[in-house]
Design an enzyme around this catalytic site. Structure first.
Site, PDB file in Angstrom:
ATOM      1  N   GLU A 191     -26.112  11.553 -77.123  1.00 32.32           N
ATOM      2  CA  GLU A 191     -26.460  12.102 -75.719  1.00 32.32           C
ATOM      3  C   GLU A 191     -27.415  13.462 -75.852  1.00 32.32           C
ATOM      4  O   GLU A 191     -27.022  14.509 -75.414  1.00 32.32           O
ATOM      5  CB  GLU A 191     -25.205  12.604 -75.188  1.00 32.32           C
ATOM      6  CG  GLU A 191     -24.023  11.541 -74.979  1.00 32.32           C
ATOM      7  CD  GLU A 191     -22.587  11.907 -74.176  1.00 32.32           C
ATOM      8  OE1 GLU A 191     -22.704  12.969 -73.568  1.00 32.32           O
ATOM      9  OE2 GLU A 191     -21.754  10.978 -74.189  1.00 32.32           O
ATOM     10  N   GLU A 218     -14.020  12.057 -77.110  1.00 32.37           N
ATOM     11  CA  GLU A 218     -13.448  13.608 -77.153  1.00 32.37           C
ATOM     12  C   GLU A 218     -12.172  13.455 -76.987  1.00 32.37           C
ATOM     13  O   GLU A 218     -11.164  14.209 -76.324  1.00 32.37           O
ATOM     14  CB  GLU A 218     -13.992  14.113 -75.660  1.00 32.37           C
ATOM     15  CG  GLU A 218     -15.489  14.077 -75.499  1.00 32.37           C
ATOM     16  CD  GLU A 218     -16.041  14.590 -74.110  1.00 32.37           C
ATOM     17  OE1 GLU A 218     -15.120  15.143 -73.257  1.00 32.37           O
ATOM     18  OE2 GLU A 218     -17.326  14.645 -73.906  1.00 32.37           O
TER      19      GLU A 218
HETATM   20  O1  G3I Z   1     -21.754  10.301 -56.698  1.00 34.26           O
HETATM   21  C1  G3I Z   1     -20.965  11.897 -56.092  1.00 34.26           C
HETATM   22  C2  G3I Z   1     -21.981  11.950 -54.974  1.00 34.26           C
HETATM   23  O2  G3I Z   1     -21.601  11.200 -54.084  1.00 34.26           O
HETATM   24  C3  G3I Z   1     -21.671  13.387 -54.732  1.00 34.26           C
HETATM   25  O3  G3I Z   1     -22.556  13.902 -53.704  1.00 34.26           O
HETATM   26  C4  G3I Z   1     -21.887  14.472 -55.698  1.00 34.26           C
HETATM   27  C5  G3I Z   1     -21.534  16.010 -55.355  1.00 34.26           C
HETATM   28  O4  G3I Z   1     -21.438  16.717 -56.674  1.00 34.26           O
HETATM   29  O5  G3I Z   1     -21.099  13.884 -56.952  1.00 34.26           O
HETATM   30  C6  G3I Z   1     -21.530  12.662 -57.498  1.00 34.26           C
HETATM   31  O6  G3I Z   1     -20.852  12.372 -58.492  1.00 34.26           O
HETATM   32  C7  G3I Z   1     -21.190  13.021 -59.811  1.00 34.26           C
HETATM   33  C8  G3I Z   1     -21.271  11.785 -60.636  1.00 34.26           C
HETATM   34  O7  G3I Z   1     -21.697  12.574 -61.982  1.00 34.26           O
HETATM   35  C9  G3I Z   1     -22.462  10.848 -60.271  1.00 34.26           C
HETATM   36  O8  G3I Z   1     -23.829  11.776 -60.442  1.00 34.26           O
HETATM   37  C10 G3I Z   1     -19.931  14.086 -60.127  1.00 34.26           C
HETATM   38  O9  G3I Z   1     -19.832  15.125 -59.121  1.00 34.26           O
HETATM   39  C11 G3I Z   1     -20.268  14.452 -61.711  1.00 34.26           C
HETATM   40  O10 G3I Z   1     -19.267  15.323 -61.906  1.00 34.26           O
HETATM   41  C12 G3I Z   1     -20.654  13.393 -62.325  1.00 34.26           C
HETATM   42  O11 G3I Z   1     -21.201  13.776 -63.723  1.00 34.26           O
HETATM   43  C13 G3I Z   1     -21.265  13.149 -64.834  1.00 34.26           C
HETATM   44  C14 G3I Z   1     -20.382  13.734 -65.835  1.00 34.26           C
HETATM   45  O12 G3I Z   1     -20.400  13.172 -66.857  1.00 34.26           O
HETATM   46  C15 G3I Z   1     -18.895  14.116 -65.760  1.00 34.26           C
HETATM   47  O13 G3I Z   1     -18.102  14.613 -66.609  1.00 34.26           O
HETATM   48  C16 G3I Z   1     -22.623  13.042 -65.147  1.00 34.26           C
HETATM   49  O14 G3I Z   1     -23.386  12.115 -64.319  1.00 34.26           O
HETATM   50  C17 G3I Z   1     -22.674  12.317 -66.774  1.00 34.26           C
HETATM   51  O15 G3I Z   1     -23.770  12.400 -67.245  1.00 34.26           O
HETATM   52  C18 G3I Z   1     -21.735  13.111 -67.518  1.00 34.26           C
HETATM   53  O16 G3I Z   1     -21.756  12.442 -68.843  1.00 34.26           O
HETATM   54  C19 G3I Z   1     -20.692  12.971 -69.710  1.00 34.26           C
HETATM   55  C20 G3I Z   1     -20.668  11.804 -70.662  1.00 34.26           C
HETATM   56  O17 G3I Z   1     -19.791  10.791 -69.948  1.00 34.26           O
HETATM   57  C21 G3I Z   1     -19.626  12.289 -71.888  1.00 34.26           C
HETATM   58  N1  G3I Z   1     -20.286  13.210 -72.499  1.00 34.26           N
HETATM   59  C22 G3I Z   1     -20.610  14.560 -71.716  1.00 34.26           C
HETATM   60  C23 G3I Z   1     -21.774  13.981 -70.591  1.00 34.26           C
HETATM   61  C24 G3I Z   1     -21.831  15.090 -70.079  1.00 34.26           C
HETATM   62  O18 G3I Z   1     -20.972  16.020 -69.231  1.00 34.26           O
END
Ligand code: G3I
Length: 375
Positions: free
Chosen positions: A270, A166
């Site tokens: 994705e 990105e």
């Molecule tokens: O681990 C914490 C947990 O302890 C807490 O209770 C919870 C509360 O919201 O959050 C958890 O962390 C989350 C993490 O994923 C693990 O699941 C974050 O909030 C959350 O923001 C994070 O999201 C990830 C996201 O990227 C962040 O931008 C997604 O899993 C992941 O699938 C997503 O992947 C991205 C790619 O890397 C790039 N392209 C877009 C794609 C979708 O956003």
């Protein structure tokens, strides 16, 4: 005793029906044992995204499902800077190591996601004196050390890397901290560092909304310049976070063609299809029941629409199989999708091919049926 024309017709219709039922049964049973990856083996790799539960606390049912259906994997968050390299001195390999071992045990094409991104970095990564950012030289040294350390550790064990995520949009360079400290060269430097650490690995530039003509043009322009300067970008990862009516698949096709014309391979990195109402420009992303209409299940009309959408997407992918090496879903079952929490937390979405009970959905069958003669 001779049969009348009517009886003959009835018998042959009956035979045809019975034959097609037998064929359908044979197909269903072959599919359940060999999975989608066998159907698509001559087209492209079929991948899924794994969360840590999948490789740290394996359950036989889920592992079996992943192994039957897919031959490529990518980790959700395990390789992101804030997790794998939370402070300058500290590396946490615990998730990434297990992910890679899972892939090796199961003969997967392993994808490392992601080396350089503006998001999910440790707090303070860019922070210099006071409110200033660190200097370009300092950040470039960090970027190169980060990439070299990770890629060297997994040399020969990770097949492909999302090197940069990105960095461009429809107007040009995204004004993120990498750009503000190092300048546009950070992208090329990242690819050179990764290539030096593992010359055999496939290196991807990964981005979203790449069907958009303006984003496509900006990336094509960059790819062409990068090619002339020998930057080792081997493939474009088109993320593919779609909905039922976005993007237009003609645009999607044009982008696949345009990137391939620049001499790079295409990975759909994705893929998922959001079925929930989108947010209008003046809507705040607060939870509201009308924005979460399928808590108790998807209507059969929508189930069919989703299947149709997946079928149309895969028709395009099959058509362009000569340019595409991998099609990767962003997750296996609906319950694990980020789309349940984005852009609004706590909704119930249905973007993937398997339901919350690990059962294949109509969308799965639609994707399989496109290749029903392949088993
Ligand atoms: O681990 C914490 C947990 O302890 C807490 O209770 C919870 C509360 O919201 O959050 C958890 O962390 C989350 C993490 O994923 C693990 O699941 C974050 O909030 C959350 O923001 C994070 O999201 C990830 C996201 O990227 C962040 O931008 C997604 O899993 C992941 O699938 C997503 O992947 C991205 C790619 O890397 C790039 N392209 C877009 C794609 C979708 O956003």
């Amino acid at each position: 005793m001779s049969l009348s024309r009517r009886e003959l017709l009835k018998t042959s219709i009956g035979t045809c029906l019975a034959l097609s039922q037998i064929k359908a049964k044979v197909f269903a049973s072959a599919l359940s044992s060999k999975g989608l990856k066998a159907l698509y083996k001559d087209n492209f790799l079929l991948g899924t995204m794994l969360k840590p539960e999948a490789y740290l606390r394996e359950t036989p049912e889920f592992t079996k499902l992943v192994n039957t259906e897919f031959n490529a994997i990518v980790a959700d968050n395990a390789f992101k800077w804030m997790n794998i390299h939370p402070t300058d001195e500290h590396w946490d390999w615990s998730y990434a190591d297990e992910f890679v071992k899972f892939g090796e045990r199961n003969n997967m094409y392993n994808v490392g996601h992601v080396l350089v991104w503006h998001s999910q970095n440790p707090i303070g990564l860019f922070q210099g004196e006071g409110s200033d950012l660190k200097s370009g030289d300092v950040m470039l040294a960090k970027l190169e050390e980060h990439i070299t350390t990770i890629v060297t550790r997994y040399k020969g064990r990770i097949n492909a890397w999302d090197v940069v995520n990105e960095a461009l949009d429809g107007n040009g360079w995204v004004n993120n901290e990498w750009y503000r400290t190092i300048g546009e060269d950070y992208v090329a430097k990242a690819f050179f560092a990764a290539h030096q650490a593992d010359p055999e690995a496939v290196l991807l530039y990964n981005d979203y909304n790449l069907s958009s003509p303006s984003r496509r043009d900006v990336l094509v322009d960059y790819l062409s310049k990068a090619k002339n300067s020998g930057v080792p970008i081997h493939a474009v990862g088109m993320q593919g976070h779609f909905s039922l009516d976005f993007p237009n698949l003609d645009d999607f096709e044009e982008s696949i063609e345009a990137f391939a014309e620049q001499g790079v391979r295409v990975h759909i990195s994705e893929l998922d299809v959001d079925v929930l109402p989108g947010l209008g420009p003046d809507q705040f992303p607060d939870y509201a029941a009308e924005l979460d209409p399928y808590r108790d299940g998807l209507s059969s009309e929508l189930e069919a629409k989703l299947a149709q959408r997946y079928s149309e997407i895969f028709k395009v992918l099959i058509k362009h199989q000569d340019k595409i090496d991998r099609v990767n879903l962003w997750g296996t079952t609906d319950g694990e999708s980020w789309k349940n929490d984005f852009p609004i937390e706590g909704r119930v979405n249905y973007p993937l091919l398997f339901d919350r009970k690990l059962e294949p959905k109509a969308a799965y069958r639609a994707v399989a049926e496109l290749k029903s003669t392949a088993i």
